[in-house]
Structure formats: C-alpha cells, structure tokens
Scaffold this active site. Structure first.
Site, PDB file in Angstrom:
ATOM      1  NE  ARG A   1      47.605  39.260  40.257  1.00 35.58           N
ATOM      2  CZ  ARG A   1      48.263  40.161  41.007  1.00 35.58           C
ATOM      3  NH1 ARG A   1      49.412  40.635  40.637  1.00 35.58           N
ATOM      4  NH2 ARG A   1      47.743  40.574  42.151  1.00 35.58           N
TER       5      ARG A   1
ATOM      6  NE  ARG B   1      45.062  50.449  39.295  1.00 31.90           N
ATOM      7  CZ  ARG B   1      46.403  50.294  39.407  1.00 31.90           C
ATOM      8  NH1 ARG B   1      46.914  49.620  40.412  1.00 31.90           N
ATOM      9  NH2 ARG B   1      47.198  50.814  38.518  1.00 31.90           N
TER      10      ARG B   1
ATOM     11  CG  ASP C   1      50.361  49.665  41.752  1.00 31.06           C
ATOM     12  OD1 ASP C   1      49.656  50.496  41.162  1.00 31.06           O
ATOM     13  OD2 ASP C   1      50.934  48.721  41.183  1.00 31.06           O
TER      14      ASP C   1
HETATM   15  P1  FDA Z   1      37.982  37.779  41.686  1.00 31.00           P
HETATM   16  O1  FDA Z   1      39.296  37.091  41.848  1.00 31.00           O
HETATM   17  O2  FDA Z   1      37.264  38.247  42.912  1.00 31.00           O
HETATM   18  O3  FDA Z   1      37.038  36.859  40.831  1.00 31.00           O
HETATM   19  C1  FDA Z   1      35.641  37.085  40.744  1.00 31.00           C
HETATM   20  C2  FDA Z   1      35.086  36.279  39.592  1.00 31.00           C
HETATM   21  O4  FDA Z   1      35.504  36.860  38.354  1.00 31.00           O
HETATM   22  C3  FDA Z   1      35.567  34.838  39.529  1.00 31.00           C
HETATM   23  O5  FDA Z   1      34.804  33.999  40.355  1.00 31.00           O
HETATM   24  C4  FDA Z   1      35.395  34.533  38.055  1.00 31.00           C
HETATM   25  O6  FDA Z   1      34.061  34.228  37.763  1.00 31.00           O
HETATM   26  C5  FDA Z   1      35.758  35.846  37.380  1.00 31.00           C
HETATM   27  N1  FDA Z   1      37.198  35.907  37.018  1.00 31.00           N
HETATM   28  C6  FDA Z   1      38.189  36.496  37.717  1.00 31.00           C
HETATM   29  N2  FDA Z   1      39.357  36.367  37.068  1.00 31.00           N
HETATM   30  C7  FDA Z   1      39.112  35.687  35.945  1.00 31.00           C
HETATM   31  C8  FDA Z   1      39.912  35.236  34.858  1.00 31.00           C
HETATM   32  N3  FDA Z   1      41.232  35.463  34.797  1.00 31.00           N
HETATM   33  N4  FDA Z   1      39.315  34.537  33.868  1.00 31.00           N
HETATM   34  C9  FDA Z   1      37.985  34.271  33.908  1.00 31.00           C
HETATM   35  N5  FDA Z   1      37.179  34.670  34.903  1.00 31.00           N
HETATM   36  C10 FDA Z   1      37.717  35.372  35.906  1.00 31.00           C
HETATM   37  N6  FDA Z   1      45.422  44.756  44.504  1.00 31.00           N
HETATM   38  C11 FDA Z   1      46.052  45.459  45.506  1.00 31.00           C
HETATM   39  O7  FDA Z   1      45.986  45.051  46.678  1.00 31.00           O
HETATM   40  N7  FDA Z   1      46.729  46.601  45.207  1.00 31.00           N
HETATM   41  C12 FDA Z   1      46.790  47.114  43.946  1.00 31.00           C
HETATM   42  O8  FDA Z   1      47.407  48.165  43.747  1.00 31.00           O
HETATM   43  C13 FDA Z   1      46.132  46.395  42.895  1.00 31.00           C
HETATM   44  N8  FDA Z   1      46.150  46.837  41.611  1.00 31.00           N
HETATM   45  C14 FDA Z   1      45.400  46.189  40.644  1.00 31.00           C
HETATM   46  C15 FDA Z   1      45.300  46.709  39.351  1.00 31.00           C
HETATM   47  C16 FDA Z   1      44.461  46.107  38.414  1.00 31.00           C
HETATM   48  C17 FDA Z   1      44.353  46.682  37.034  1.00 31.00           C
HETATM   49  C18 FDA Z   1      43.707  44.945  38.760  1.00 31.00           C
HETATM   50  C19 FDA Z   1      42.762  44.291  37.791  1.00 31.00           C
HETATM   51  C20 FDA Z   1      43.833  44.413  40.034  1.00 31.00           C
HETATM   52  C21 FDA Z   1      44.682  45.001  40.978  1.00 31.00           C
HETATM   53  N9  FDA Z   1      44.804  44.463  42.236  1.00 31.00           N
HETATM   54  C22 FDA Z   1      45.458  45.197  43.220  1.00 31.00           C
HETATM   55  C23 FDA Z   1      44.337  43.083  42.526  1.00 31.00           C
HETATM   56  C24 FDA Z   1      42.923  43.075  43.111  1.00 31.00           C
HETATM   57  O9  FDA Z   1      42.950  43.565  44.426  1.00 31.00           O
HETATM   58  C25 FDA Z   1      42.323  41.649  43.121  1.00 31.00           C
HETATM   59  O10 FDA Z   1      43.127  40.853  43.969  1.00 31.00           O
HETATM   60  C26 FDA Z   1      42.242  40.988  41.771  1.00 31.00           C
HETATM   61  O11 FDA Z   1      41.832  41.880  40.777  1.00 31.00           O
HETATM   62  C27 FDA Z   1      41.255  39.801  41.826  1.00 31.00           C
HETATM   63  O12 FDA Z   1      39.951  40.250  42.040  1.00 31.00           O
HETATM   64  P2  FDA Z   1      38.884  40.412  40.829  1.00 31.00           P
HETATM   65  O13 FDA Z   1      37.926  41.452  41.243  1.00 31.00           O
HETATM   66  O14 FDA Z   1      39.610  40.680  39.565  1.00 31.00           O
HETATM   67  O15 FDA Z   1      38.163  39.011  40.661  1.00 31.00           O
END
Ligand code: FDA
Length: 323
Positions: free
Chosen positions: A283, A178, A130
């Site tokens: 989170r 990833r 990670d």
């Molecule tokens: P983001 O938070 O940008 O949301 C975009 C939109 O998606 C929201 O406006 C909403 O519409 C929808 N949405 C998002 N979450 C939702 C929910 N729970 N329910 C409903 N709608 C939702 N980071 C890092 O720095 N190092 C790492 O090693 C990792 N590893 C990692 C593994 C995995 C499997 C994941 C999924 C994420 C990570 N991350 C990470 C975290 C990553 O960098 C990021 O902070 C989060 O995934 C949040 O970004 P998203 O793209 O998921 O949605």
C-alpha cells in the site's frame, strides 16, 4: 530505484515479515488492517455493514513455503467463513492461491481451495481469488476453471496492466470479476509500465465487462475514473445488480460511505491478521503519501525498531545483490 520499487522490495523481504509479526499492528498499519484476529475483523465488518457497505475479508498471509503453513491458512479461512455465517454479517472471502500452497504443489492447493469453496458454497458465500504476480496468473486461472465445474460461488481479479487482460476478460466474462490496475512490479515484456497506459486500459476493460460480463467489481480509489464510470453506467443503463464499487479498508472512507449513501452497491476489502507487513508495504508502494501514517507513529519505540531493521535489511539486500 524509485520509492515504489523500494517499498515493493520491502514487502518481499521475509525476514522483515517475520519480525513485524512479533510486534502486532505497528507503523500506522492499524488504520489499513482491521485487526489481528477474527473477533476484531467481525467488529470492523459490523461497523461497515451499518453504513450499508458489504465486505470482502482477506486473512493476510505471505511466504507460505510448506504444507503445514498452507494447511494452517486454510483452517483459518474456514474459521472466517464459519464466523461470517454464524454472525450473519454481509461479507464474503478474498484469498490468495499462494497462501493455500500454489507455490508448493498445484494439486495440494486445489484440494485446499476445494474445501474452502465447498464450505462457502454451502452457506451461499462468495469466494474471490485475488491475483498476484505474473508467474501465478495462469495457474490461478486454471484453479478457478477446475473448481467452477462443481461450484459457482467463485470469481477472480483482472489486472489491467497486463497486455493479456482483455483476452482473459473475454475468457472469464461469465464470472464475477474484480477489475484493478495491478499492484505488483511486472516487466515490460508482459505489462504496461506508464500510468497513462494502465489507466486507459483499465477504463477500457471496465467498460467492456460492464457491457458484456456477468458482474463487475470496480476496484479503485481513483475519483476521476469513478466519476467517468458513474457516467458510463448511467448512459448505458447498466443494472444495479451487475456491478459494485470496491475500495480497500481505511482508504477514502468518506468516499466509501458517500458512494453507499448515493445508492451504489459498495464493498470494502477488509484485510486482517498477524501477517500485515507485506500488505502494508504494498500500500505504501502504491501511494507514498500513505507514509504519513508511518510518520505519525515515528516516535513509537517499536516502530523505530522495525523501521531500523527495515532500512538495515534493505541496505544489506542491495549490497548482496551488487556482489
Ligand atoms: P491509483 O493509485 O492509480 O491513484 C489514482 C489517483 O486516485 C491518485 O492520483 C489520487 O488522485 C487518487 N487516490 C488514490 N488513492 C487515494 C487515497 N488513498 N486517498 C486520496 N486519493 C487517492 N491488485 C492486484 O494486483 N491484485 C488484486 O487482487 C488486487 N485487489 C484489490 C482489491 C481492491 C478492493 C482494491 C481497491 C485494489 C486491489 N488491488 C489489487 C490493488 C490495485 O491493483 C491498485 O494497485 C490500487 O488499487 C491502486 O490503484 P487505484 O486505482 O486505487 O489508484
């Protein structure tokens, strides 16, 4: 200070981390952390496997300051690998180099990682490094490179908010990567700051690695981006064995099962362990709506204790900083 900054500050508070450990999974953390021990996490993995979902297991750990703590983390990860092998579950490992001693001594961390990667390799289990904050980025890549001389069961994470992400993808295109947006607070000198810029770069990197890279884990809960990428994959005939979708345990569970049912390879990131507090706060920082989880627990007495300590400690931290 934004709500995001507030929760990131809480996640970095060692006093609160230590106190939270005493109480087990509280404040709604149980819905996003799959237990505190190996037995519980294996049960969660089996349940996800029954939906055709594979898992990447993270033995949570924060604030590793001395070699004995890093050694204990290593032993625990070795035990998880043994359990995955013995139980025959569909799972691999995610770990953080800082947990294995990166902040203490590079060579010591290398040795710990080498032991983990070698055991996992002997069982054909993949290990993902990670990615953490910017200061740990280059040393983590260096460790990955050094270890890949003898082992090919390793890969890492590219964080799209960094300006250098495209360059790193190019350097590591022969690795399983990833791709995420990025979860830490980084300065404007090294990282994009707006959601628009981060989302644009995220999509660009995903498309680039899907076309040019070895294997892409599309790690996001963002349905708009998932739909865009599904179309991109179809338009470009990207073979199924070159990518998977990933989400975190407890988030958008219906969508996780739906994607697996649609026939996409899907992997859930499954964190477990007593050190749940920092992970849970990050989170909350990403998505303050997750506060609902906390509010539902608000009448729990111990929760109030922890929240009370959190608020007091945060206020104290602010006062101290102002001095
Ligand atoms: P983001 O938070 O940008 O949301 C975009 C939109 O998606 C929201 O406006 C909403 O519409 C929808 N949405 C998002 N979450 C939702 C929910 N729970 N329910 C409903 N709608 C939702 N980071 C890092 O720095 N190092 C790492 O090693 C990792 N590893 C990692 C593994 C995995 C499997 C994941 C999924 C994420 C990570 N991350 C990470 C975290 C990553 O960098 C990021 O902070 C989060 O995934 C949040 O970004 P998203 O793209 O998921 O949605």
């Amino acid at each position: 200070m934004s709500l995001k900054d507030f929760f990131i500050a809480l996640s970095e508070n060692q006093f609160l981390n230590n106190n939270a450990k005493k109480y087990g999974l509280k404040m709604g953390a149980a819905s996003v952390v799959a237990g505190t021990n190996i037995k519980e996490v294996i049960e969660s993995i089996k349940e996800l496997n029954s939906h055709g979902i594979s898992c990447t297991v993270d033995n949570l750990g924060e604030f590793v300051h001395d070699q004995s703590e890093a050694t204990a983390a290593k032993e625990q990860i070795l035990a998880v690998i043994e359990a995955i092998h013995q139980e025959g579950v569909d799972a691999h490992i995610s770990l953080k180099p800082s947990q294995l001693g990166l902040d203490i001594d590079y060579d010591f961390c290398y040795k710990n990682l080498k032991e983990i990667v070698a055991l996992a390799d002997s069982y054909n289990i993949f290990v993902n490094f990670d990615m953490e904050n910017y200061a740990r980025l280059q040393p983590s890549f260096d460790l990955l490179k050094e270890l890949s001389v003898d082992h090919h069961n390793i890969g890492t994470v590219i964080q799209a908010y960094f300006f250098r992400a495209k360059e790193d993808i190019e350097k590591f295109k022969n690795y399983r990567l990833r791709i995420v947006k990025g979860a830490y607070k980084e300065p404007a000198e090294v990282a994009y700051q707006t959601k628009e810029d981060i989302d644009r770069n995220y999509i660009e990197l995903l498309e680039y690695h899907l076309l040019n890279g070895k294997f892409t884990s599309i790690a996001t809960h963002d349905h708009t981006i998932i739909n865009h990428i599904k179309q991109f994959i179809a338009d470009n005939d990207i073979p199924k064995d070159k990518y998977e979708f990933q989400m975190l345990y407890g988030f958008r569970r219906d969508m996780q099962i739906e994607l697996a049912k649609e026939g996409y390879n899907f992997c859930t990131y499954v964190p477990f362990g007593q050190d749940w507090y920092g992970y849970f706060m990050r989170r909350l920082a990403e998505r303050p709506q997750n506060l609902e989880l906390v509010v539902k627990q608000v009448f729990n007495k111990r929760t109030n204790t922890i929240l009370g300590i959190a608020a007091a400690s945060f206020a104290l931290g602010r006062l101290t900083k102002r001095k």
